[in-house]
Design a protein around this motif. Structure first.
Motif, PDB file in Angstrom:
ATOM      1  N   VAL A 151      24.759 -13.286 -27.324  1.00  0.00           N
ATOM      2  CA  VAL A 151      25.789 -12.864 -28.270  1.00  0.00           C
ATOM      3  C   VAL A 151      25.089 -12.165 -29.423  1.00  0.00           C
ATOM      4  CG1 VAL A 151      27.629 -13.625 -29.800  1.00  0.00           C
ATOM      5  CG2 VAL A 151      27.229 -14.824 -27.641  1.00  0.00           C
ATOM      6  N   THR A 152      25.515 -10.946 -29.731  1.00  0.00           N
ATOM      7  CA  THR A 152      24.949 -10.177 -30.830  1.00  0.00           C
ATOM      8  C   THR A 152      26.074  -9.783 -31.779  1.00  0.00           C
ATOM      9  OG1 THR A 152      25.274  -7.941 -29.940  1.00  0.00           O
ATOM     10  CG2 THR A 152      23.364  -9.169 -29.126  1.00  0.00           C
ATOM     11  N   PRO A 153      25.751  -9.275 -32.962  1.00  0.00           N
ATOM     12  CA  PRO A 153      26.803  -8.767 -33.846  1.00  0.00           C
ATOM     13  C   PRO A 153      27.582  -7.600 -33.225  1.00  0.00           C
ATOM     14  CG  PRO A 153      24.774  -9.105 -35.068  1.00  0.00           C
ATOM     15  CD  PRO A 153      24.444  -9.297 -33.619  1.00  0.00           C
ATOM     16  N   LEU A 154      27.006  -6.963 -32.210  1.00  0.00           N
ATOM     17  CA  LEU A 154      27.643  -5.832 -31.538  1.00  0.00           C
ATOM     18  C   LEU A 154      28.531  -6.257 -30.384  1.00  0.00           C
ATOM     19  CD1 LEU A 154      24.424  -3.665 -31.409  1.00  0.00           C
ATOM     20  CD2 LEU A 154      26.335  -3.407 -33.012  1.00  0.00           C
ATOM     21  N   GLY A 155      28.430  -7.518 -29.971  1.00  0.00           N
ATOM     22  CA  GLY A 155      29.196  -8.031 -28.842  1.00  0.00           C
ATOM     23  C   GLY A 155      28.310  -8.801 -27.900  1.00  0.00           C
ATOM     24  N   LEU A 156      28.839  -9.075 -26.716  1.00  0.00           N
ATOM     25  CA  LEU A 156      28.087  -9.788 -25.682  1.00  0.00           C
ATOM     26  C   LEU A 156      27.288  -8.791 -24.857  1.00  0.00           C
ATOM     27  CD1 LEU A 156      30.963 -12.068 -24.394  1.00  0.00           C
ATOM     28  CD2 LEU A 156      29.035 -12.789 -25.793  1.00  0.00           C
ATOM     29  N   ILE A 157      26.040  -9.127 -24.566  1.00  0.00           N
ATOM     30  CA  ILE A 157      25.213  -8.323 -23.676  1.00  0.00           C
ATOM     31  C   ILE A 157      24.885  -9.204 -22.473  1.00  0.00           C
ATOM     32  CG2 ILE A 157      23.102  -6.965 -23.420  1.00  0.00           C
ATOM     33  CD1 ILE A 157      24.787  -5.875 -25.661  1.00  0.00           C
ATOM     34  N   ALA A 158      25.175  -8.696 -21.275  1.00  0.00           N
ATOM     35  CA  ALA A 158      24.955  -9.477 -20.054  1.00  0.00           C
ATOM     36  C   ALA A 158      24.130  -8.676 -19.062  1.00  0.00           C
ATOM     37  CB  ALA A 158      26.296  -9.845 -19.423  1.00  0.00           C
ATOM     38  N   ALA A 159      23.361  -9.395 -18.243  1.00  0.00           N
ATOM     39  CA  ALA A 159      22.585  -8.780 -17.172  1.00  0.00           C
ATOM     40  C   ALA A 159      23.142  -9.258 -15.840  1.00  0.00           C
ATOM     41  CB  ALA A 159      21.119  -9.173 -17.292  1.00  0.00           C
ATOM     42  N   GLY A 160      23.058  -8.414 -14.845  1.00  0.00           N
ATOM     43  CA  GLY A 160      23.514  -8.789 -13.516  1.00  0.00           C
ATOM     44  C   GLY A 160      23.234  -7.685 -12.529  1.00  0.00           C
ATOM     45  N   VAL A 161      23.983  -7.694 -11.434  1.00  0.00           N
ATOM     46  CA  VAL A 161      23.830  -6.656 -10.418  1.00  0.00           C
ATOM     47  C   VAL A 161      25.203  -6.120 -10.034  1.00  0.00           C
ATOM     48  CG1 VAL A 161      21.668  -7.537  -9.461  1.00  0.00           C
ATOM     49  CG2 VAL A 161      23.830  -8.354  -8.555  1.00  0.00           C
ATOM     50  N   THR A 162      25.229  -4.862  -9.626  1.00  0.00           N
ATOM     51  CA  THR A 162      26.462  -4.248  -9.153  1.00  0.00           C
ATOM     52  C   THR A 162      26.716  -4.693  -7.720  1.00  0.00           C
ATOM     53  OG1 THR A 162      25.313  -2.302  -8.316  1.00  0.00           O
ATOM     54  CG2 THR A 162      26.080  -2.218 -10.619  1.00  0.00           C
ATOM     55  N   VAL A 163      27.852  -4.275  -7.154  1.00  0.00           N
ATOM     56  CA  VAL A 163      28.180  -4.646  -5.783  1.00  0.00           C
ATOM     57  C   VAL A 163      27.166  -4.106  -4.780  1.00  0.00           C
ATOM     58  CG1 VAL A 163      30.635  -4.960  -6.180  1.00  0.00           C
ATOM     59  CG2 VAL A 163      29.775  -2.710  -5.542  1.00  0.00           C
ATOM     60  N   ASP A 164      26.479  -3.005  -5.139  1.00  0.00           N
ATOM     61  CA  ASP A 164      25.446  -2.470  -4.242  1.00  0.00           C
ATOM     62  C   ASP A 164      24.051  -2.969  -4.625  1.00  0.00           C
ATOM     63  OD1 ASP A 164      25.289  -0.993  -6.566  1.00  0.00           O
ATOM     64  OD2 ASP A 164      25.034   0.925  -5.556  1.00  0.00           O
ATOM     65  N   LYS A 165      24.010  -4.097  -5.344  1.00  0.00           N
ATOM     66  CA  LYS A 165      22.762  -4.803  -5.679  1.00  0.00           C
ATOM     67  C   LYS A 165      21.866  -4.054  -6.667  1.00  0.00           C
ATOM     68  CE  LYS A 165      23.338  -8.066  -2.438  1.00  0.00           C
ATOM     69  NZ  LYS A 165      24.452  -8.885  -2.681  1.00  0.00           N
ATOM     70  N   GLN A 166      22.418  -3.128  -7.469  1.00  0.00           N
ATOM     71  CA  GLN A 166      21.647  -2.416  -8.486  1.00  0.00           C
ATOM     72  C   GLN A 166      21.669  -3.220  -9.789  1.00  0.00           C
ATOM     73  OE1 GLN A 166      19.727   0.350  -8.553  1.00  0.00           O
ATOM     74  NE2 GLN A 166      19.373   0.011 -10.703  1.00  0.00           N
ATOM     75  N   PRO A 167      20.486  -3.618 -10.326  1.00  0.00           N
ATOM     76  CA  PRO A 167      20.467  -4.379 -11.579  1.00  0.00           C
ATOM     77  C   PRO A 167      20.967  -3.527 -12.750  1.00  0.00           C
ATOM     78  CG  PRO A 167      18.294  -4.341 -10.537  1.00  0.00           C
ATOM     79  CD  PRO A 167      19.159  -3.391  -9.784  1.00  0.00           C
ATOM     80  N   VAL A 168      21.813  -4.119 -13.585  1.00  0.00           N
ATOM     81  CA  VAL A 168      22.387  -3.400 -14.726  1.00  0.00           C
ATOM     82  C   VAL A 168      22.556  -4.341 -15.923  1.00  0.00           C
ATOM     83  CG1 VAL A 168      23.652  -1.690 -13.358  1.00  0.00           C
ATOM     84  CG2 VAL A 168      24.739  -3.849 -13.937  1.00  0.00           C
ATOM     85  N   LEU A 169      22.785  -3.723 -17.079  1.00  0.00           N
ATOM     86  CA  LEU A 169      23.177  -4.436 -18.296  1.00  0.00           C
ATOM     87  C   LEU A 169      24.578  -3.984 -18.668  1.00  0.00           C
ATOM     88  CD1 LEU A 169      19.912  -4.106 -20.402  1.00  0.00           C
ATOM     89  CD2 LEU A 169      20.755  -6.130 -19.227  1.00  0.00           C
ATOM     90  N   TRP A 170      25.371  -4.925 -19.183  1.00  0.00           N
ATOM     91  CA  TRP A 170      26.725  -4.628 -19.628  1.00  0.00           C
ATOM     92  C   TRP A 170      26.904  -5.086 -21.064  1.00  0.00           C
ATOM     93  CZ3 TRP A 170      26.377  -7.213 -14.736  1.00  0.00           C
ATOM     94  CH2 TRP A 170      26.765  -6.453 -13.642  1.00  0.00           C
TER      95      TRP A 170
END
Length: 127
Positions: free
Chosen positions: A3-22
């Motif tokens: 949790v940051t002052p800018l919002g939530l930052i999350a890490a994970g993978v897309t449906v095609d298994k590509q790692p991303v940040l949201w």
């Protein structure tokens, strides 16, 4: 996730298994902000002193794993931090924390390199 002052930052993978940040400003809808290089992973995110730091790894077969750090000041635009080449093949970073104006990221050296702990310290002001 952090949790940051800018919002939530999350890490994970897309449906095609590509790692991303949201990023999300409300915790219910997330927007993709950064695609981690193929074969990479983000294992921890932390913020402090106006910076957001993501730690993980890049590489993988056939290349050796190497620790990786990405930074952002707004959660949307991310830059890779250049690490000393001696870390190539050392393995990835599994956690990052912020304390006393310094980010500390830790991981595990690969067994064939000795198996000891891998620790990186980074101060966003000093570089």
């Amino acid at each position: 996730m952090t949790v940051t002052p800018l919002g939530l930052i999350a890490a994970g993978v897309t449906v095609d298994k590509q790692p991303v940040l949201w990023i999300s400003d409300d915790g219910t809808s997330f927007v993709e902000t950064f695609a981690v290089p193929p074969g990479g992973a983000v294992d921890s995110i932390e913020h402090g002193q106006g910076w957001i730091v993501a730690a993980g790894s890049v590489g993988g077969l056939p290349l050796p794993w190497a620790p990786a750090i990405w930074t952002s000041t707004d959660g949307r635009d991310w830059q890779s931090v250049s690490l000393d080449g001696t870390y190539l093949g050392a393995g990835g970073l599994s956690d990052v924390a912020y304390y006393d104006s310094t980010f500390v990221a830790v991981g595990q050296h690969r067994a064939e390199i000795g198996g000891e702990a891998l620790t990186l310290h980074w101060n966003p002001v000093a570089g």
